[in-house]
Design an enzyme around this catalytic site. Structure first.
Site, mmCIF file in Angstrom:
data_model
loop_
_atom_site.group_PDB
_atom_site.id
_atom_site.type_symbol
_atom_site.label_atom_id
_atom_site.label_comp_id
_atom_site.label_asym_id
_atom_site.label_seq_id
_atom_site.Cartn_x
_atom_site.Cartn_y
_atom_site.Cartn_z
ATOM 1 N N ALA A 75 -13.807 -25.227 64.417
ATOM 2 C CA ALA A 75 -12.817 -26.168 64.947
ATOM 3 C C ALA A 75 -13.288 -26.838 66.230
ATOM 4 O O ALA A 75 -13.041 -28.022 66.444
ATOM 5 C CB ALA A 75 -11.490 -25.457 65.185
ATOM 6 N N THR A 76 -13.986 -26.099 67.098
ATOM 7 C CA THR A 76 -14.438 -26.694 68.362
ATOM 8 C C THR A 76 -15.319 -27.911 68.080
ATOM 9 O O THR A 76 -15.161 -28.969 68.708
ATOM 10 C CB THR A 76 -15.212 -25.660 69.208
ATOM 11 O OG1 THR A 76 -14.345 -24.557 69.464
ATOM 12 C CG2 THR A 76 -15.680 -26.248 70.531
ATOM 13 N N ASN A 155 -2.007 -21.212 69.847
ATOM 14 C CA ASN A 155 -2.768 -19.986 69.603
ATOM 15 C C ASN A 155 -2.370 -18.818 70.494
ATOM 16 O O ASN A 155 -2.795 -17.703 70.273
ATOM 17 C CB ASN A 155 -4.272 -20.258 69.787
ATOM 18 C CG ASN A 155 -4.579 -20.931 71.102
ATOM 19 O OD1 ASN A 155 -4.043 -21.992 71.411
ATOM 20 N ND2 ASN A 155 -5.446 -20.333 71.891
ATOM 21 N N GLN A 183 -4.665 -22.766 64.035
ATOM 22 C CA GLN A 183 -3.844 -21.559 63.862
ATOM 23 C C GLN A 183 -2.834 -21.663 62.720
ATOM 24 O O GLN A 183 -2.316 -20.649 62.270
ATOM 25 C CB GLN A 183 -3.094 -21.247 65.169
ATOM 26 C CG GLN A 183 -4.005 -20.814 66.313
ATOM 27 C CD GLN A 183 -4.631 -19.432 66.109
ATOM 28 O OE1 GLN A 183 -4.187 -18.640 65.275
ATOM 29 N NE2 GLN A 183 -5.673 -19.136 66.863
ATOM 30 N N HIS A 205 -12.894 -19.093 60.121
ATOM 31 C CA HIS A 205 -12.816 -17.680 60.537
ATOM 32 C C HIS A 205 -11.428 -17.250 60.997
ATOM 33 O O HIS A 205 -11.205 -16.092 61.327
ATOM 34 C CB HIS A 205 -13.877 -17.370 61.606
ATOM 35 C CG HIS A 205 -13.582 -17.870 62.985
ATOM 36 N ND1 HIS A 205 -13.038 -17.066 63.958
ATOM 37 C CD2 HIS A 205 -13.755 -19.088 63.565
ATOM 38 C CE1 HIS A 205 -12.908 -17.767 65.089
ATOM 39 N NE2 HIS A 205 -13.326 -19.003 64.866
ATOM 40 N N CYS A 328 -11.248 -17.354 73.963
ATOM 41 C CA CYS A 328 -12.170 -18.227 74.693
ATOM 42 C C CYS A 328 -11.974 -18.150 76.193
ATOM 43 O O CYS A 328 -12.820 -18.589 76.956
ATOM 44 C CB CYS A 328 -11.970 -19.676 74.262
ATOM 45 S SG CYS A 328 -11.997 -19.830 72.506
HETATM 46 C C1 LIG Z 1 -5.847 -23.543 68.416
HETATM 47 C C2 LIG Z 1 -7.331 -23.369 68.382
HETATM 48 N N1 LIG Z 1 -8.110 -24.450 68.394
HETATM 49 C C3 LIG Z 1 -9.446 -24.357 68.349
HETATM 50 C C4 LIG Z 1 -10.083 -23.144 68.300
HETATM 51 C C5 LIG Z 1 -11.578 -23.088 68.221
HETATM 52 O O1 LIG Z 1 -11.978 -22.695 66.934
HETATM 53 P P1 LIG Z 1 -13.468 -22.295 66.567
HETATM 54 O O2 LIG Z 1 -13.602 -20.874 66.966
HETATM 55 O O3 LIG Z 1 -13.563 -22.474 65.086
HETATM 56 O O4 LIG Z 1 -14.397 -23.194 67.285
HETATM 57 C C6 LIG Z 1 -9.313 -21.971 68.288
HETATM 58 C C7 LIG Z 1 -9.945 -20.660 68.288
HETATM 59 O O5 LIG Z 1 -9.645 -19.797 69.054
HETATM 60 C C8 LIG Z 1 -7.897 -22.098 68.315
HETATM 61 O O6 LIG Z 1 -7.103 -21.030 68.292
#
Ligand SMILES: Cc1ncc(COP(=O)(O)O)c(C=O)c1O
Length: 385
Positions: A75-76, A155, A183, A205, A328
């Site tokens: 997602a990032t 999240n 989420q 994931h 994070c």
């Molecule tokens: C709401 C939200 N956006 C983005 C992310 C980032 O996802 P990824 O770990 O796939 O980069 C997370 C992960 O913690 C998340 O909870």
């Protein structure tokens, strides 16, 4: 139950890979190892076919068509591609973006970086339940606004934004709506067409798929221009070039299929377990629910324990894998920006924990979690007097 058994209650951070997902992935590490871009031989065709199937499975879960899905590493990356790529492509139309205070750092830090490049960002505040005010959104829109990006489910506190109502406002103003649905996808029904979202990002994931795969949905009927910031072999229509991670993509696809099939059952069972957990914990003195009991994801809770430092508490909870909040930001021991945005003091934010349930959480584990917390908290209080 074995008292030394570790109990995983951090499903919002990541999930274990479902055995059905793993089984589907394994051949793509060994005999089916082809590069999905190798169009000259059967190894490539086999990989390409598997990617096509996964794209279909992922699109099905969110009511999209396969051509609207771009694979990313998570997602990032999807958020960065969309936010940076759209801002760059639409710079001549305006330099203003609207988001909100409780977004994930993947959105907030990217917006901050865009601000350093001359973009202006409005961070809408939220109320104590984590909800934005739609009138404030309306008022924040300017002629120069090129994007509204608001997460679907939070999240840390699970609050679900009313995307359908939000998209009415963005559509009326002809502004694309992006949503980080990392989420919510796989946990609650998500239909991009019904919600009116133009860009959606999510991750494998978080829904029992492997790490290293994510998706970017781009609405083909209202497709915003995206200037790619990675250049290379032209894969994924040039939006995200690079050799596709076929095993992870196959797993992501299967994970989406399983989520479609199991969502209702998981949701019903886990809501009941969360209810039981919350009821027992909220009976204790100085214990409060953070956020809202309505309009939220069914699998998680965020609770504050007055006057008890969460790092200290988590260490004492030994075999319970719970978290201070987002994975994070958990290394920083700063009060969560989400909890601060809903009005908690620094002290209370640092006394809060997130408990995330998931597909493999059992009733017995929740009973153990309740008894462990109920045993540890009064002892911690005594030791702190
Ligand atoms: C709401 C939200 N956006 C983005 C992310 C980032 O996802 P990824 O770990 O796939 O980069 C997370 C992960 O913690 C998340 O909870």
């Amino acid at each position: 139950m074995n008292p030394d058994k570790k109990i995983y209650l951090d499903y919002n951070s990541t999930t274990p890979v479902d055995p059905g997902v793993l089984e589907e992935m394994l051949p793509y590490f060994t005999e089916k190892f082809g590069n999905a871009s190798s169009i000259s031989h059967a190894f490539g065709w086999e990989a390409e076919e598997a990617v096509d199937i996964a794209r279909e499975q992922i699109a099905n879960l969110i009511g999209a068509s396969a051509t609207e899905i771009t694979f990313t590493s998570g997602a990032t990356e999807a958020i960065n591609i969309a936010l940076r790529g759209l801002s760059k492509a639409h710079r001549d139309n305006g330099n203003h973006i609207i988001t909100c205070a409780t977004e994930h750092k993947a959105v907030l830090d990217t917006c901050e970086s865009l601000e350093q490049e001359g973009f202006e960002v409005t961070y809408l505040p939220v109320d104590e339940s984590g909800m934005i005010n739609l009138n404030e959104l309306h008022s924040a829109i300017r002629n120069e606004t090129i994007l509204v990006t608001l997460m679907h489910a939070n999240n840390e506190i699970a609050t679900i934004h009313p995307l359908k109502e939000i998209s009415k406002i963005t559509r009326e103003n002809s502004i694309p709506l992006m949503s980080d649905a990392t989420q919510s996808v796989g946990k609650i029904p998500v239909d991009v067409k019904d919600l009116g979202v133009d860009i959606m990002t999510f991750s494998s994931h978080k829904m029992y798929g492997p790490k290293g795969a994510g998706a970017l949905y781009l609405n083909k009927d209202n497709k915003p221009d995206i200037s790619p910031f990675i250049t290379g072999g032209g894969q994924e229509k040039g939006v995200r070039p690079g050799t596709l991670n076929v095993p992870a993509i196959v797993g992501f696809g299967k994970a989406c299929e399983l989520c479609s099939n199991k969502m209702e059952e998981d949701s019903e069972r886990l809501s009941l377990l969360r209810e039981k957990l919350e009821k027992e914990l909220l009976e204790m003195d100085g214990v409060e629910l953070n956020g809202t009991a309505e309009n939220r994801l069914p699998y998680m809770t965020n609770i504050s324990f007055q006057n008890i430092d969460n790092t200290y508490m988590i260490r004492r909870l030994k075999n319970l894998a719970v978290s201070q909040g987002s994975a994070c930001t958990s290394s920083t021991h700063k009060p969560s920006h989400v909890l601060k945005a809903i009005g908690l003091s620094n002290e209370l934010a640092l006394s809060s924990i997130r408990i995330g349930l998931g597909r493999f959480t059992t009733e017995e584990e929740i009973k153990t979690a309740i008894s462990t917390i109920k045993e540890v908290i009064p002892r911690l209080k005594l030791s702190m007097q």
